[in-house]
Design an enzyme around this catalytic site. Structure first.
Site, mmCIF file in Angstrom:
data_model
loop_
_atom_site.group_PDB
_atom_site.id
_atom_site.type_symbol
_atom_site.label_atom_id
_atom_site.label_comp_id
_atom_site.label_asym_id
_atom_site.label_seq_id
_atom_site.Cartn_x
_atom_site.Cartn_y
_atom_site.Cartn_z
ATOM 1 N NE ARG A 195 -3.598 2.171 2.812
ATOM 2 C CZ ARG A 195 -3.324 3.273 3.488
ATOM 3 N NH1 ARG A 195 -2.142 3.448 4.061
ATOM 4 N NH2 ARG A 195 -4.253 4.218 3.622
ATOM 5 C CB SER A 264 -12.336 -1.485 3.372
ATOM 6 O OG SER A 264 -11.143 -1.489 2.667
ATOM 7 C CE LYS A 293 -8.791 4.626 4.654
ATOM 8 N NZ LYS A 293 -8.492 5.163 3.383
HETATM 9 C C1 LIG Z 1 -6.963 -5.396 5.130
HETATM 10 C C2 LIG Z 1 -7.357 -4.011 4.759
HETATM 11 N N1 LIG Z 1 -8.489 -3.512 5.250
HETATM 12 C C3 LIG Z 1 -8.852 -2.264 4.951
HETATM 13 C C4 LIG Z 1 -8.076 -1.502 4.102
HETATM 14 C C5 LIG Z 1 -8.499 -0.112 3.713
HETATM 15 O O1 LIG Z 1 -8.850 -0.011 2.335
HETATM 16 P P1 LIG Z 1 -9.513 1.340 1.785
HETATM 17 O O2 LIG Z 1 -10.747 1.558 2.567
HETATM 18 O O3 LIG Z 1 -9.668 1.241 0.328
HETATM 19 O O4 LIG Z 1 -8.445 2.415 2.138
HETATM 20 P P2 LIG Z 1 -6.954 2.539 1.566
HETATM 21 O O5 LIG Z 1 -6.142 1.491 2.185
HETATM 22 O O6 LIG Z 1 -7.023 2.372 0.098
HETATM 23 O O7 LIG Z 1 -6.519 3.881 1.986
HETATM 24 C C6 LIG Z 1 -6.914 -2.052 3.603
HETATM 25 N N2 LIG Z 1 -6.104 -1.370 2.779
HETATM 26 N N3 LIG Z 1 -6.577 -3.310 3.937
HETATM 27 C C1 LIG Z 2 -5.621 1.020 5.780
HETATM 28 C C2 LIG Z 2 -6.568 1.059 6.921
HETATM 29 N N1 LIG Z 2 -7.874 0.821 6.743
HETATM 30 C C3 LIG Z 2 -8.568 0.877 7.869
HETATM 31 S S1 LIG Z 2 -7.601 1.287 9.162
HETATM 32 C C4 LIG Z 2 -6.222 1.313 8.190
HETATM 33 C C5 LIG Z 2 -4.869 1.657 8.656
HETATM 34 C C6 LIG Z 2 -4.369 0.805 9.772
HETATM 35 O O1 LIG Z 2 -3.113 1.246 10.097
HETATM 36 P P1 LIG Z 2 -2.472 1.072 11.541
HETATM 37 O O2 LIG Z 2 -2.307 -0.374 11.762
HETATM 38 O O3 LIG Z 2 -1.159 1.816 11.427
HETATM 39 O O4 LIG Z 2 -3.388 1.720 12.517
#
Ligand SMILES: Cc1ncc(COP(=O)(O)OP(=O)(O)O)c(N)n1
Ligand SMILES: Cc1ncsc1CCOP(=O)(O)O
Ligand SMILES: [Mg+2]
Length: 381
Positions: A195, A264, A293
């Site tokens: 990511r 998600s 996020k």
């Molecule tokens: C395992 C997992 N869960 C949730 C997310 C978040 O995806 P998304 O809502 O599209 O947000 P971004 O990651 O694209 O900013 C994730 N990446 N992985």
């Molecule tokens: C990508 C994403 N989607 C929901 S929470 C999250 C970020 C989680 O990051 P962290 O483990 O650093 O709190």
């Protein structure tokens, strides 16, 4: 003395003149030998694949498919083809490739044998046309069945590994990307998502290629965040899509049935829709508010508990999870978690990975779950 010299020994050992083989007979003999050797080769390769489907995966359907093809090949292996065999005069029996002696994993063993079966079937298809036109047609169809079997088997293995993955690392941008991911893989991680929201595609592609190779070296699943095109370009195992990303149905058309698609979710509706749309797993969160996020409100432990009671597919709690609170998340019902900072910013990513895994592995598998796990273990793969 060879028969082609127009002389041969009769049963009393006396030299007699014989009719030389016609060119047609000679050609047929060569074709018979090619068919004989490749029928054996294809059956042996299928048998090797079948043994893994049977004993490694306990999968009756895949085992049956291998067996069916072996039997069909046997029906083509007639006495006239067998009698053309000349093992002593065959220069190919001595030749081996160094890689045949070095299989590093079940995966490479299976891939090598799929290759061998497909090659043999291609030979059988081409030379078979000169023997019996129906053989050419039958072998062509069988070769396509082998491609389907390969795709089903590899997809099945991938999904089994997903089921057995309890910790999911989602990466964040850093100069030490490969180093940190490798450290976590050494700690036993089997699922990685690449990511990076702010990088040029050229760099993204390059990083993704390197990470995919690294993950596959450790027999781990490699997922791309957001981008189906990058996932396809680097032959990743799947893609993770948020609510604002591409619809699952469209991604599925691009990725086919065997790659993994994650979605998600933040609430019950999103969870139900993701399952209906064919997601292979869901992200559940953010459990806690997180700077990774920013601005996204927490879904909380209540949503984790809801999913624990109502979700029929694998799911990963995500958002703000660290070594201090992972047991609260587990207590709310989570069996799988995804982390970014928890590993990417850890001083010792291997140790922290081991710690997360040790907490998650304390939970017994739920026997009531609708998805079934085989007796296959990822470290064998
Ligand atoms: C395992 C997992 N869960 C949730 C997310 C978040 O995806 P998304 O809502 O599209 O947000 P971004 O990651 O694209 O900013 C994730 N990446 N992985
Ligand atoms: C990508 C994403 N989607 C929901 S929470 C999250 C970020 C989680 O990051 P962290 O483990 O650093 O709190
Ligand atoms: Mg996204």
């Amino acid at each position: 003395m060879k028969r082609t010299d127009c002389y041969d020994l009769n049963t009393n050992g006396i030299v007699v003149m014989v009719e030389p083989y016609s060119q047609r007979e000679q050609r047929n003999l060569v074709i018979y030998r090619i068919l004989d050797a490749n029928l054996d080769r294809a059956r042996e390769g299928l048998r090797i694949i079948e043994e893994w489907c049977r004993f490694g995966l306990n999968n009756a359907q895949l085992t049956g498919e291998c067996k069916g093809m072996r039997q069909e090949l046997a029906s083509w292996h007639t006495a006239d083809l067998r009698s053309a065999r000349d093992t002593l005069g065959d220069p190919g029996t001595e030749l081996t490739h160094p890689q045949e002696e070095q299989r590093t994993s079940i995966k490479s063993l299976l891939q090598a044998n799929f290759c061998r079966v497909q090659e043999a079937m291609r030979v059988l298809e081409e030379y078979g046309k000169l023997y019996n036109p129906n053989m050419g047609k039958a072998l062509k169809q069988m070769r396509y069945r082998v491609y389907t079997l390969e795709s089903n088997l590899m997809g099945y293995q991938r999904h089994q590994l997903l089921l057995r993955s309890h910790l999911y690392l989602v990466t964040s941008p850093t100069d030490k990307l490969l180093e940190i991911v490798e450290a976590a893989l050494k700690g036993g991680l089997t699922l990685v998502q690449y990511r990076d929201k702010n990088v040029d595609d050229a760099v993204r592609l390059q990083q993704a290629q390197k990470l995919r190779q690294l993950c596959h070296n450790y027999n781990a699943i490699f997922i791309i965040n957001d981008r189906v095109d990058i996932a396809l370009a680097v032959d990743a195992d799947g893609v993770h899509l948020g609510q604002q990303d591409m619809p699952i149905a469209v991604a599925r058309q691009w990725l086919g049935p065997h790659r993994i698609i994650g979605r998600s979710t933040t609430n019950a509706d999103e969870m139900q829709r993701a399952i209906k749309e064919g997601a292979d797993y869901i992200g559940v969160g953010p459990v806690y508010e997180t700077p990774t996020k920013e601005g996204k409100p927490a879904a909380g432990l209540e949503y984790v508990s809801y999913v624990a009671k109502n979700c029929s597919i694998p799911w990963f709690a995500i958002g703000g999870i660290d070594p201090n609170n992972i047991n609260d998340v587990i207590d709310a019902g989570a069996k799988r978690v995804a982390v970014v900072r928890g590993i990417m910013q850890a001083e010792q990513p291997t140790l922290v990975t081991q710690y997360f895994l040790s907490q998650l592995n304390r939970i017994q598998p739920d026997p009531d779950h609708s998805y079934v796990e085989s007796n296959y273990y990822p470290d064998q793969w």
